[in-house]
Design an enzyme around this catalytic site. Sequence first.
Site, PDB file in Angstrom:
ATOM      1  N   SER A 211      39.799 -27.971 -22.824  1.00 42.81           N
ATOM      2  CA  SER A 211      40.562 -26.861 -23.334  1.00 42.81           C
ATOM      3  C   SER A 211      41.621 -26.949 -24.283  1.00 42.81           C
ATOM      4  CB  SER A 211      41.019 -26.153 -21.915  1.00 42.81           C
ATOM      5  OG  SER A 211      41.887 -26.831 -21.131  1.00 42.81           O
ATOM      6  N   ASP A 212      42.321 -28.235 -24.073  1.00 44.18           N
ATOM      7  CA  ASP A 212      43.503 -28.071 -24.995  1.00 44.18           C
ATOM      8  C   ASP A 212      43.185 -28.017 -26.496  1.00 44.18           C
ATOM      9  OD1 ASP A 212      43.679 -29.677 -22.316  1.00 44.18           O
ATOM     10  OD2 ASP A 212      44.809 -30.848 -23.076  1.00 44.18           O
TER      11      ASP A 212
END
Length: 742
Positions: free
Chosen positions: A167-168
């Site tokens: 997700s980062d």
Amino acid sequence: MLASAALATAAPALAAPAAKPIAAERQIPAADAVLATLVRANAAQMAAMRAEPIPVTTGGAVREMSSNWVSATYYVGAARLARVTQDQDTLKFLTDAAEHYNYALRGARSGKTMLNADEMAIGALYQELYARRGQEGTLMPLRQRLDWSLPHLARLPIPEHLVWWWSDSLFMAPPVLARMSALDGDRKYLDAMDKQWWRTFARLYDPDESLYYRDERFIERRDEKGRKLFWSRGNGWVMGGMARVLESMPADYIQRPRYLMVYQAMAKRVAGLQRADGLWASSLMQPEKFPEPETSGSAFFVYALAWGINHGVLDRATYLPAVLKGWKGLEAQVLPDGMIGAVQKTGDQPVPTTATDIGPYGTGAFLLAGLEVMNLAKPTTALPLAEPPRDAPAFIAATTPTPALPRTVRGPEEETRHATEMKAVAALAYDPLIEGPGLAPAQVPPAAPGQPTPPKMIFRMTPPPAGQDQPRATVRYAPERYDDILWENDRTAHRIYGPALEQYEPPSTSGIDAWGKSVRYPFMTRQLRTGDQHAYHGEGIDYYNVKTWRGAGGLGVWDGGKLWVSRNWKDYKILKDGPDVASFKVDYAPWKVGGSETKKGRQVWESRTFALPMGTNFTRMVSTFGSNAKGPITVAIGITKKPTADRPGDFQADKTKGAFTFWDVTDPDKGTMGLALLVDPRQIVDVVETDSDWLVLVKVMPGKPFVYYMGAAWDKGLDFHSRAEWEAYVQAQTPDFNPARQ
């Protein structure tokens, strides 16, 4: 994994504005007071980073100036602050960083690292300096890297591994690509970004929670209370990334409403998880496990929510109280030296945080949040944002510094954590050296002696792991493919469809799919994971179309000169998953048969077992029909007439023997599918033809099981290369129609 089809293509309307929140409006802090806090935090962060020599290897740097995401996140916030303050010291610092790394990105040692979104995050700094200065060289290395990445980001067929698998990454790379399109006027960067963004969304977004998992390792993880693990900063990265992407995305971009829809859904969910202190727990669903303050995730949430208000995409009355409470909570964590504290350390999941923990990425998020809070009293600003005006030549010269000297700093704790995370990278990341477009054997290899030429191949699947490359019969429930049930042996492969597909591709019914297969070991699961099972990747192919037809031996009930069919299977049970036989049972929910406006029909239902042993192309079926009415049922066993072409294949019926064969129209590249049914001649009533299927009609009694066999072959497989070979094989079969035999 998670159905992206549930999202509409248009953003929902905002909630009707509530009455003006007078109390909240009065609590908006003065812009100059917020700015003073930001300037102090920024100065403290620059001083702290300048006090540390720049490391030679920047990947693990967590305090120093570096080219990694840790520092790059700070550069984003500092660059935005410099637009407001025009502070020469900040611009010197940012230029110092850009000059030190020669406006380039880490990761030159491998294709994987060249695609790593973390290494692209610093591109935002180069773009900001280019926008302000117009120096073409500041964009050249970045443009080259982005141009190289585009074929991988937009890769078709979709490879097994994602480029942006965590997700980062959605904060690190997508805004850089979107802004490159804005700066260059070429939408190719935005389009490639858009394709990869939604692939990551499909894997990591949980539509039930409107939140993202950090990566696929966490999807099934639950605590002792059954709660899911959603990392605060991981979701903050996503929301912050969406805000930055939307700043550069054209207002008429076709996918823009979809981003807004997800952003608004996340905003609603995140606002509801805010704690009384204005911050968010490091683990959003487990607040009591992480009661301490945590600012890196919280700052991104305050930034994203305030940004939504300031750009008119979130309702002010609804979200202003949450933003003000959040900013107050963040201010409470400012340390005496001006740095923002309670920043969770680098990592990939929630961990406890102390009040004095700091990090450049935390400061960057804090600066972004504060800049949006400063604008809360101003009118909303339309999107996309205009680029900043160009600096004067004298100002550019005054803000160009000399780089500092580097040194490497890495402790045992960081080394251990980093090694663990790298294992995840190796397991989850797309590797262009293996899966990239055009890699060998992109050309079809020569056919083996006596074997047909295989179909054209875009890329070859990664071979199965050791131990999984042996022949066996197997059956598998595949929830990631809308509840398919897959079964195969050393010679043939099939699937039927489950209830999830009824929602995704309505209408969907109980036909049977047949796949071509050119290896002896199981391949169906890996073929599906390529994202394009309809292409040949070296082991087999799914090009036989079932649609709502009977496919390769699907059933229905013949009544009143019409075929009545069930929907997809309702329940299933795997009886034996090899190695000698694949066996399972499915139940079909009751469906209506016959009747009219004036005549009531009957209801029927079915249970069926499937058994595919090794060494045969035939699956043995034992079917039992039930009914709410007495009397026999005419069951139709079907073969689709036109599964691969716009004209029918050839169907041959031997009612005396109960053998029915089908030889499809030959595709010039993909070859020919052969099908067959073996039916008890004593039960056959007739053979009929509809627009879509040939149907063998058999008479059965409710509650009494009957047996038939379904078989399939592919002339580019290993066993049959002509129609004559297939029909001879079918005629040589000695089926057992005794339903008592298991």
